[in-house]
Structure formats: C-alpha cells, structure tokens
Design a protein around this motif. Sequence first.
Motif, PDB file in Angstrom:
ATOM      1  N   GLY A   1       9.905   6.135 -63.227  1.00  0.00           N
ATOM      2  CA  GLY A   1       8.888   7.057 -62.732  1.00  0.00           C
ATOM      3  C   GLY A   1       8.710   8.288 -63.574  1.00  0.00           C
ATOM      4  O   GLY A   1       7.716   9.002 -63.446  1.00  0.00           O
TER       5      GLY A   1
ATOM      6  N   SER B   1       5.119   3.356 -55.918  1.00  0.00           N
ATOM      7  CA  SER B   1       6.215   4.315 -56.037  1.00  0.00           C
ATOM      8  C   SER B   1       6.345   5.027 -54.703  1.00  0.00           C
ATOM      9  O   SER B   1       5.353   5.487 -54.134  1.00  0.00           O
ATOM     10  CB  SER B   1       5.909   5.326 -57.154  1.00  0.00           C
TER      11      SER B   1
ATOM     12  N   CYS C   1       7.722  11.016 -61.047  1.00  0.00           N
ATOM     13  CA  CYS C   1       7.608  10.070 -59.930  1.00  0.00           C
ATOM     14  C   CYS C   1       8.915   9.336 -59.699  1.00  0.00           C
ATOM     15  O   CYS C   1       9.789   9.292 -60.567  1.00  0.00           O
ATOM     16  CB  CYS C   1       6.519   9.033 -60.217  1.00  0.00           C
TER      17      CYS C   1
ATOM     18  N   ASP D   1      10.654   5.610 -59.249  1.00  0.00           N
ATOM     19  CA  ASP D   1      10.378   4.420 -60.037  1.00  0.00           C
ATOM     20  C   ASP D   1       9.257   3.557 -59.423  1.00  0.00           C
ATOM     21  O   ASP D   1       9.075   3.531 -58.210  1.00  0.00           O
ATOM     22  CB  ASP D   1      11.641   3.569 -60.191  1.00  0.00           C
ATOM     23  N   TRP D   2       8.548   2.870 -60.305  1.00  0.00           N
ATOM     24  CA  TRP D   2       7.434   2.010 -59.916  1.00  0.00           C
ATOM     25  C   TRP D   2       7.867   0.553 -59.929  1.00  0.00           C
ATOM     26  O   TRP D   2       8.596   0.125 -60.805  1.00  0.00           O
ATOM     27  CB  TRP D   2       6.272   2.183 -60.895  1.00  0.00           C
TER      28      TRP D   2
END
Length: 233
Positions: free
Chosen positions: A159, A177, A226, A228-229
């Motif tokens: 992120g 996310s 962010c 993590d995606w």
Amino acid sequence: MGTKVKVALGAVVGIVVIGAVSANAGSDGGSGSSGGKDKGSSASAGQSAGGKGSGAQKPGAEAAEEKKAAFDGDGDFQVGSDIKPGTYRTSGNTEGMCYWERAKDASGETDAILANDNVTGTSYVTIKPGDKLFKSTGCHDWEAVGAGAKGTPASAMKGDGGMFKVGVDIAPGTYRSTGNADDSCYWERTKDAGHSVESIIANNNVSGSAVVTISASDAYFKTAGCKDWKKTG
C-alpha cells in the motif's frame, strides 16, 4: 522531509482528486498492513521492468547501453548531454526521502518545475525531449526502462509501494485496500509516467476501505500511505 519538499505540480500525493472512483465495500477482498517487504505474490520495489536482479542477462551491446543509461540517485542532470530522454525507474526508497524533479530550465525557481514528487518505494518517470534538467535527491539509482519491458504481474501490492507498471508489476483488475484512516491513503491511475495533471485518469484520498478497478489500458498505478492491496476480481 525538510528541504526536499517543494511545491509539486499535478499528481502529488494527497492533494488533487480528479475523477476519482472508489467504494467503501465491506464484502470480498483482503487486508494487510503497509510497510514490510515480504515476498510472494505481492508486487514490491524489488521486482519489475528493467529492475536489478530481473533475471536473464542482456546481450553485450544492449547491456552496455542500458548500464550507460542508468544514473545516480543524487545530482542534477542535463537532458540530452548527461542523460537521454526516456522512462527511468528508481526503487527501494523509504519514508519519502527520495525527491525528483523535471524542469524546463536550470534556474532553480519554482515556476521552472514541470513535475516532481517525493517517493516511497518505486517511481517511474518519463523525461521528455523538451525537458532541460532532471534533479534527483536522496533516491536510489535510476535505471532505464525499455518500452517492451516484461514481468510477472502480481495480484497484490504494498500500500506504500509507490508506482507499479500495469501488466508488468501488477495485473489489471479490481483491487481492495481496507483499514485506512484519516484520508492518509492516496491512489492514482495514470496513462503515462509524465506526472502532470493530464497524466491522471482517476485518483482519490481514502478513509476506510478502498476499491479501484485498474484497466489493462492503464499505464501505471500509484499508491501511497495505504494498507496493502489485494486483487478481488
């Protein structure tokens, strides 16, 4: 970040939101914490187009040319003499301490800046033939990225990993996310690595959950601050 922070134009983390597409979804998807550099299916600064340790060795002449095209992460470089126009990549940068700048002259004045950014993780930048100066401070070394670069696209990404090349670093699709707070999560879909306002397809600052669909026609996806995606579809 001290003196490395300058007035940035266009796609600067957490400032401009243009045509953003996001959703606070609570169903499918995964969560994670930004920061660590674990390996596996997650795209990270260490894997990508033209990256160091990317595998097969280039033929002699091509390898020599690519090495020549790389340049140091600290310094001012005149476009056309010190470095050639093209797309370059730096990776492994931490805590936004990498600062780069494309400029139309060497005056050092704010209105000379064409684009700039403070980088955590990876950044791709296209230096154009009309640029006069490229400035880099506190960055890891830059390397040339060829137009035909290939990679193994991941289905998850850090992120706070910076920029990911679509189809090379990450696969297109819908990503999620979760657990973001206080609009600290910023994401951006772009059509190139010029870093101008015109480069932005969509972007947003997010609290809570974020959902974004990265198209196969997108050039890059940028993420900063962010969680993590993870690819959900």
